[in-house]
Design an enzyme around this catalytic site. Sequence first.
Site, PDB file in Angstrom:
ATOM      1  N   GLU A  50      12.022   9.159  34.700  1.00  0.00           N
ATOM      2  CA  GLU A  50      12.877   9.229  33.507  1.00  0.00           C
ATOM      3  C   GLU A  50      14.235   9.707  33.990  1.00  0.00           C
ATOM      4  O   GLU A  50      14.417  10.891  34.280  1.00  0.00           O
ATOM      5  CB  GLU A  50      12.315  10.231  32.491  1.00  0.00           C
ATOM      6  CG  GLU A  50      10.977   9.853  31.902  1.00  0.00           C
ATOM      7  CD  GLU A  50      11.055   8.629  31.014  1.00  0.00           C
ATOM      8  OE1 GLU A  50      12.166   8.228  30.612  1.00  0.00           O
ATOM      9  OE2 GLU A  50       9.989   8.041  30.753  1.00  0.00           O
ATOM     10  N   GLU A  80       6.752   7.691  28.711  1.00  0.00           N
ATOM     11  CA  GLU A  80       6.136   8.977  28.351  1.00  0.00           C
ATOM     12  C   GLU A  80       5.921   8.964  26.852  1.00  0.00           C
ATOM     13  O   GLU A  80       6.806   8.574  26.092  1.00  0.00           O
ATOM     14  CB  GLU A  80       7.063  10.124  28.752  1.00  0.00           C
ATOM     15  CG  GLU A  80       7.120  10.268  30.256  1.00  0.00           C
ATOM     16  CD  GLU A  80       7.893  11.492  30.723  1.00  0.00           C
ATOM     17  OE1 GLU A  80       8.760  11.983  29.978  1.00  0.00           O
ATOM     18  OE2 GLU A  80       7.613  11.954  31.834  1.00  0.00           O
ATOM     19  N   CYS A 115      19.535  13.407  28.154  1.00  0.00           N
ATOM     20  CA  CYS A 115      19.708  12.076  28.751  1.00  0.00           C
ATOM     21  C   CYS A 115      19.814  10.962  27.706  1.00  0.00           C
ATOM     22  O   CYS A 115      20.338   9.898  28.001  1.00  0.00           O
ATOM     23  CB  CYS A 115      18.604  11.787  29.753  1.00  0.00           C
ATOM     24  SG  CYS A 115      16.977  12.035  29.086  1.00  0.00           S
ATOM     25  N   TRP A 119      16.051  21.080  33.912  1.00  0.00           N
ATOM     26  CA  TRP A 119      16.318  22.315  33.163  1.00  0.00           C
ATOM     27  C   TRP A 119      16.726  22.068  31.716  1.00  0.00           C
ATOM     28  O   TRP A 119      16.772  23.002  30.933  1.00  0.00           O
ATOM     29  CB  TRP A 119      17.436  23.120  33.869  1.00  0.00           C
ATOM     30  CG  TRP A 119      18.627  22.270  34.191  1.00  0.00           C
ATOM     31  CD1 TRP A 119      18.897  21.667  35.386  1.00  0.00           C
ATOM     32  CD2 TRP A 119      19.666  21.852  33.293  1.00  0.00           C
ATOM     33  NE1 TRP A 119      20.042  20.906  35.298  1.00  0.00           N
ATOM     34  CE2 TRP A 119      20.533  21.011  34.018  1.00  0.00           C
ATOM     35  CE3 TRP A 119      19.961  22.109  31.945  1.00  0.00           C
ATOM     36  CZ2 TRP A 119      21.670  20.428  33.444  1.00  0.00           C
ATOM     37  CZ3 TRP A 119      21.081  21.522  31.383  1.00  0.00           C
ATOM     38  CH2 TRP A 119      21.918  20.694  32.128  1.00  0.00           C
ATOM     39  N   ASN A 120      17.052  20.829  31.352  1.00  0.00           N
ATOM     40  CA  ASN A 120      17.630  20.657  30.005  1.00  0.00           C
ATOM     41  C   ASN A 120      16.589  20.764  28.883  1.00  0.00           C
ATOM     42  O   ASN A 120      16.915  21.194  27.772  1.00  0.00           O
ATOM     43  CB  ASN A 120      18.447  19.362  29.898  1.00  0.00           C
ATOM     44  CG  ASN A 120      17.645  18.120  30.125  1.00  0.00           C
ATOM     45  OD1 ASN A 120      16.553  18.173  30.702  1.00  0.00           O
ATOM     46  ND2 ASN A 120      18.155  16.990  29.690  1.00  0.00           N
ATOM     47  N   LYS A 179       6.547  21.224  39.829  1.00  0.00           N
ATOM     48  CA  LYS A 179       7.739  21.888  40.367  1.00  0.00           C
ATOM     49  C   LYS A 179       8.836  21.857  39.304  1.00  0.00           C
ATOM     50  O   LYS A 179       9.446  20.826  39.040  1.00  0.00           O
ATOM     51  CB  LYS A 179       8.258  21.200  41.634  1.00  0.00           C
ATOM     52  CG  LYS A 179       9.268  22.102  42.338  1.00  0.00           C
ATOM     53  CD  LYS A 179      10.364  21.363  43.074  1.00  0.00           C
ATOM     54  CE  LYS A 179      11.585  21.041  42.281  1.00  0.00           C
ATOM     55  NZ  LYS A 179      12.346  22.152  41.721  1.00  0.00           N
ATOM     56  N   PRO A 180       9.078  23.003  38.659  1.00  0.00           N
ATOM     57  CA  PRO A 180      10.104  23.022  37.615  1.00  0.00           C
ATOM     58  C   PRO A 180      11.503  23.182  38.217  1.00  0.00           C
ATOM     59  O   PRO A 180      11.639  23.480  39.404  1.00  0.00           O
ATOM     60  CB  PRO A 180       9.725  24.262  36.802  1.00  0.00           C
ATOM     61  CG  PRO A 180       9.097  25.182  37.804  1.00  0.00           C
ATOM     62  CD  PRO A 180       8.437  24.309  38.849  1.00  0.00           C
TER      63      PRO A 180
END
Length: 484
Positions: free
Chosen positions: A253, A463, A287, A154-155, A178-179
């Site tokens: 991640e 990524e 993060c 969600w961040n 899938k969020p």
Amino acid sequence: MITWDNSLNSLFINGKWQGSISGRSESVINPATHEKLTEVAWAGRTEAESAIQSASSAFPSWSKMTARERSKILYRTHELLLERVDRLSTILTMEQGKPLAEARGEIRSAANFFLWYAEEANRLYGEWIPSSIPGKRLLVKPEPIGVIAAITPWNFPSSMIARKLAPALASGCTVILKPAPETPLSAIELVSILAEAGVPDGVVNLVTGDALEIGSALMESRDVRLITFTGSTEVGKLLMKGSADTLKKLSLELGGHAPILVFEDANLERAANQTLASKFRNSGQTCICANRVYVHENVKERFIDLLQNKIRHLKAGNGLEKGVDLGPLINRQSLDKVQSHVEDAIQKGANVLNGGAPLQVDLSGHFYSPTLLTKVTNDMKVMQEETFGPLLPLQTFIEESDVIHRANNTDYGLAAYLFTENLSRATRVSEALEYGIVGVNDVFPAVPEAPFGGIKQSGIGKEGGAQGIHEYVNIKYISTIIDE
Ligand code: ADP
């Protein structure tokens, strides 16, 4: 004015928007005001299995399309995201809480990931290897890995999806997304833009809902060849264990505990500005944001003064309002975690220079005051665990070798930062830091054209960059004997 026409049909499977089979839905809450924004469908295992089926059926034609054709769709996605930045960033702020300027930056970043991978789609080259045996031709050919599942947090509800979907689609993979349950609306917007840009039915499927049920369907499926996940180290390990039976590839991640090293030869004004930007962006819910600062003993007073002067001017509130620097924390649990780190530190002897308590704002969300701690020791939780909030502990050091040792003394290895004006020191220290990403006088290293990713318990894989697309590719080796 933002409206949601039919958010109950938030599942996108085989090109059709639909509700959950059970009819179950869950509310989406604005974390600043605690107002209900809307409801979205709450899917379980059956819907996840339909999404896997749909992605499997779509794979042969999508993967055979030319890279140029896929690239055009990604370029169009980039354009649509930029055209709709006002709507998308407003929705992002409403469901996630970050200030609107940060949300706009995130949408632009998401758009730029599609641009970068629109370009990279055309550069997924193979190799011809000179053979040691006469009459043989040795070819190395990258091929899309197949159906992939993306599980996102969600961040950064838009850019974390873009970082995964753009390279996956560019390489020819099909997707189940899938969020996070806290922020499904940004995912719904992004997936509808992908469909509008020309992504064929079944290539991207969206399932909002139960993490355990959807997660287990994805992990157990033999058709899902890779799970790409951004989130906590704890859940990353669960996904790895759950994927062992089908031997899936994982791209993870995970959490971080980023140190910032401020040397005595640093530009202190810049170091202070960047430290604050790193720590308080997204209210510390990032993060790669600074989790601890080490400042050289000889410059600590000036550096602390600079930090304190700036912290006093930070304004908390509803991210939709002008001039707000700090939004709310995502939920009560997050606030409790920050508070527990502060209480633990105080009890073990830390000194609170700023903040140190929840912030009273005229809103019902969970706000925490930007907090600066000194007299910090290594046994404090804040020095060991990821805080994910606006809390900055500060220690001093004298020797370069000692601060490198302290910076590396963690199971995490995502990002680390150093501030110095000395080129040799910058080079030496960045080479000695055991992290996937090092920022030298720079706390914003994440860009589409560079490989982002951690080592140790911060993750596996990259990524972004040319490397990012290789996560989604199998290398096939074709050895041929020919008649000459
Ligand atoms: P956070 O604590 O920041 O919410 P999580 O790692 O719990 O981070 O969540 C990140 C994403 O992983 C979210 O989409 C969440 O729903 C999902 N998730 C959480 N637990 C599981 C699980 N056991 N299996 C699959 N997905 C999960």
